[in-house]
Design an enzyme around this catalytic site. Structure first.
Site, PDB file in Angstrom:
ATOM      1  N   ARG A 164       9.807  15.874  38.939  1.00 19.93           N
ATOM      2  CA  ARG A 164      10.047  16.986  38.000  1.00 19.93           C
ATOM      3  C   ARG A 164       9.523  18.293  38.578  1.00 19.93           C
ATOM      4  NH1 ARG A 164       6.602  17.753  34.174  1.00 19.93           N
ATOM      5  NH2 ARG A 164       6.310  15.557  33.651  1.00 19.93           N
ATOM      6  N   TYR A 198      27.265  36.599  30.254  1.00 20.47           N
ATOM      7  CA  TYR A 198      27.804  35.244  30.087  1.00 20.47           C
ATOM      8  C   TYR A 198      27.474  34.731  28.675  1.00 20.47           C
ATOM      9  CZ  TYR A 198      28.360  30.254  30.814  1.00 20.47           C
ATOM     10  OH  TYR A 198      28.742  28.952  30.699  1.00 20.47           O
ATOM     11  N   ASP A 240      22.218  38.605  37.231  1.00 24.93           N
ATOM     12  CA  ASP A 240      22.996  37.372  37.406  1.00 24.93           C
ATOM     13  C   ASP A 240      24.032  37.646  38.502  1.00 24.93           C
ATOM     14  OD1 ASP A 240      24.910  35.312  37.241  1.00 24.93           O
ATOM     15  OD2 ASP A 240      24.574  35.022  35.090  1.00 24.93           O
ATOM     16  N   LYS A 293      28.963  27.227  40.042  1.00 23.65           N
ATOM     17  CA  LYS A 293      30.201  27.963  40.331  1.00 23.65           C
ATOM     18  C   LYS A 293      30.389  28.077  41.846  1.00 23.65           C
ATOM     19  CE  LYS A 293      30.158  28.298  35.863  1.00 23.65           C
ATOM     20  NZ  LYS A 293      29.548  29.427  35.175  1.00 23.65           N
TER      21      LYS A 293
HETATM   22  C1  LIG Z   1      28.599  29.545  34.255  1.00 21.63           C
HETATM   23  C2  LIG Z   1      27.732  30.749  34.228  1.00 21.63           C
HETATM   24  C3  LIG Z   1      26.396  30.666  33.787  1.00 21.63           C
HETATM   25  C4  LIG Z   1      25.789  29.376  33.275  1.00 21.63           C
HETATM   26  O1  LIG Z   1      25.710  28.414  34.251  1.00 21.63           O
HETATM   27  P1  LIG Z   1      25.684  26.821  33.965  1.00 21.63           P
HETATM   28  O2  LIG Z   1      25.450  26.244  35.306  1.00 21.63           O
HETATM   29  O3  LIG Z   1      27.001  26.470  33.366  1.00 21.63           O
HETATM   30  O4  LIG Z   1      24.570  26.592  33.003  1.00 21.63           O
HETATM   31  C5  LIG Z   1      25.639  31.816  33.846  1.00 21.63           C
HETATM   32  N1  LIG Z   1      26.138  32.988  34.270  1.00 21.63           N
HETATM   33  C6  LIG Z   1      27.424  33.108  34.690  1.00 21.63           C
HETATM   34  C7  LIG Z   1      27.908  34.424  35.152  1.00 21.63           C
HETATM   35  C8  LIG Z   1      28.256  31.995  34.687  1.00 21.63           C
HETATM   36  O5  LIG Z   1      29.528  32.123  35.082  1.00 21.63           O
END
Ligand SMILES: *Cc1c(COP(=O)(O)O)cnc(C)c1O
Length: 400
Positions: free
Chosen positions: A60, A113, A185, A210
């Site tokens: 963890r 998001y 982000d 992504k």
């Molecule tokens: C998909 C996404 C998230 C969240 O990510 P997860 O891995 O699905 O929790 C956060 N920010 C952006 C811009 C995203 O496209």
């Protein structure tokens, strides 16, 4: 002596974190499933446990496979430190919950998001953290809110799904003036296209699910930047338990080897498709920062040296019924809630990312009902354009 040459990110995507020998001379990163790591030498166990010696105690907290993923991302973001999470949302929630205290104020934008937006609007306020969500287009409004004082400025650029672009350097500069931390982000841009830490951000967060992974087969998240801040968030993640699984870390690492190749192709595909759809009679509008007519094209051209990203969105002239007609005709696209994969992925915000909002709320974000988010894969762009043209062929044209 010539100055030492720094490797480019294209090479670092392949080698970073993997430039040391693994068990038995394995050239590929071993997936270490072991939950715990044993010590005959109790003094060494103690030293590792308190961080005086390197090593692992319990999965963890840290894991050797996961650590390679963290190191590769750290190098790609040119960060002092990086840590990882089970998902992108874990990275974002843990960062916000670690760095904010009751009474703090967070300034952000309305186009974050969806999950982030929930944390900012519903969850932080439960702990007496005030969150102010500004119009994403309105840099003056964001600066004015910062001038009233803030603990943290949280940004995302380009945004989902309308591809708005924020001037990160300008806003980070203003945040610094009032002593606010800056978190960006960088999921949509990736470290190939945009480097928020070089533009003044303290921390970068990623949904590794992504583009970093790129194959839509593993969830993951990451945080990179200032070492002290990353360490604080890491300690919170150790106890909230949102650890990245070693199997997922391996898949993400394997994906990241081709990050530069994929993103360069996706940048090219998206720009080519945006230019094509802009001229298409069935299309009312195209959102893509690489188009000269994008309201923040100049900022994007400056702050995205690698390219404008693989995601565009477009509005169909025929309204939502046209979306319902056209999307199922696409043969080279998954209709799904994901993006950044090697396959093209398409989703209408109305039934996908922004399904929980009312028509009016979507309108306020500049999301028309007939908008389609198109995340380019690595396919041949001629094939993708032919696929789009075939799906759009029966659609009403301007004045038709
Ligand atoms: C998909 C996404 C998230 C969240 O990510 P997860 O891995 O699905 O929790 C956060 N920010 C952006 C811009 C995203 O496209």
């Amino acid at each position: 002596m010539p100055p030492e040459r720094r490797l480019t990110r294209r090479t670092e995507a392949v080698w970073a974190g993997e430039d040391r020998p693994f068990q038995e001379g394995a050239t590929q990163v071993p997936v270490v499933h072991s939950v715990s790591f044993g010590y005959q030498d109790l003094e060494r166990w103690r030293a590792v446990a308190v961080g005086e010696a390197s090593g692992h105690i319990y999965g963890r907290n840290t894991n050797p496979t996961v650590q390679v993923f963290e190191e590769k991302l750290r190098v790609l973001e040119r960060a002092e430190a990086a840590t990882s999470f089970a998902t992108g949302m874990a990275a974002i929630s843990d960062t916000l919950f670690t760095l904010c205290r009751p009474g703090d104020r967070v300034v952000s934008i309305r186009d974050t998001y969806g999950g982030t937006s929930r944390v900012l609007s519903d969850h932080l306020p439960r702990f007496d953290v005030t969150t102010v969500l500004c119009d994403t287009d309105d840099h003056e409004a964001i600066e004015a809110e910062l001038a009233d004082g803030a603990r943290l400025l949280y940004l995302e650029s380009p945004t989902n799904p309308t591809c708005k672009v924020l001037d990160l350097e300008r806003l980070a500069g203003k945040a610094k003036e009032v002593g606010a931390l800056v978190v960006v982000d960088n999921t949509f841009a990736t470290p190939i296209n945009q480097h928020p830490l070089e533009l003044g951000a303290d921390l970068v967060v990623h949904s590794a699910t992504k583009y970093l992974g790129g194959h839509a087969d593993a969830l993951g998240g990451a945080l990179a930047g200032n070492a002290e801040l990353v360490e604080q968030v890491f300690h919170f993640r150790e106890v909230d338990g949102a650890a990245l699984h070693p199997e997922a870390a391996y898949l993400l690492l394997r994906g990241m080897k081709t990050l530069a190749l994929r993103v360069e192709r996706q940048n090219h595909n998206a720009l080519t498709i945006a230019r094509h759809l802009r001229e298409h009679p069935a299309v009312l509008a195209v959102n893509y920062p690489g188009l000269e007519e994008h309201p923040n094209h100049a900022v994007a051209a400056r702050q995205m040296p690698g390219g404008f990203g693989g995601v565009l969105s477009f509005e169909l002239r025929g309204g939502f019924p046209a979306v319902e007609r056209v999307l199922p005709k696409l043969r080279l696209a998954h209709l799904a809630a994901n993006l950044g994969a090697v396959e093209t992925v398409v989703a209408p915000p109305r039934t996908g990312s922004h399904v929980e909002l009312s028509h009016e709320e979507r309108a306020a974000l500049g999301i028309p009902e007939a908008l389609v988010r198109y995340s380019c894969g690595i396919e041949d762009v001629g094939d993708l354009i032919a696929d789009l043209d075939a799906a759009l062929a029966a659609e009403p044209e301007a004045g038709g």
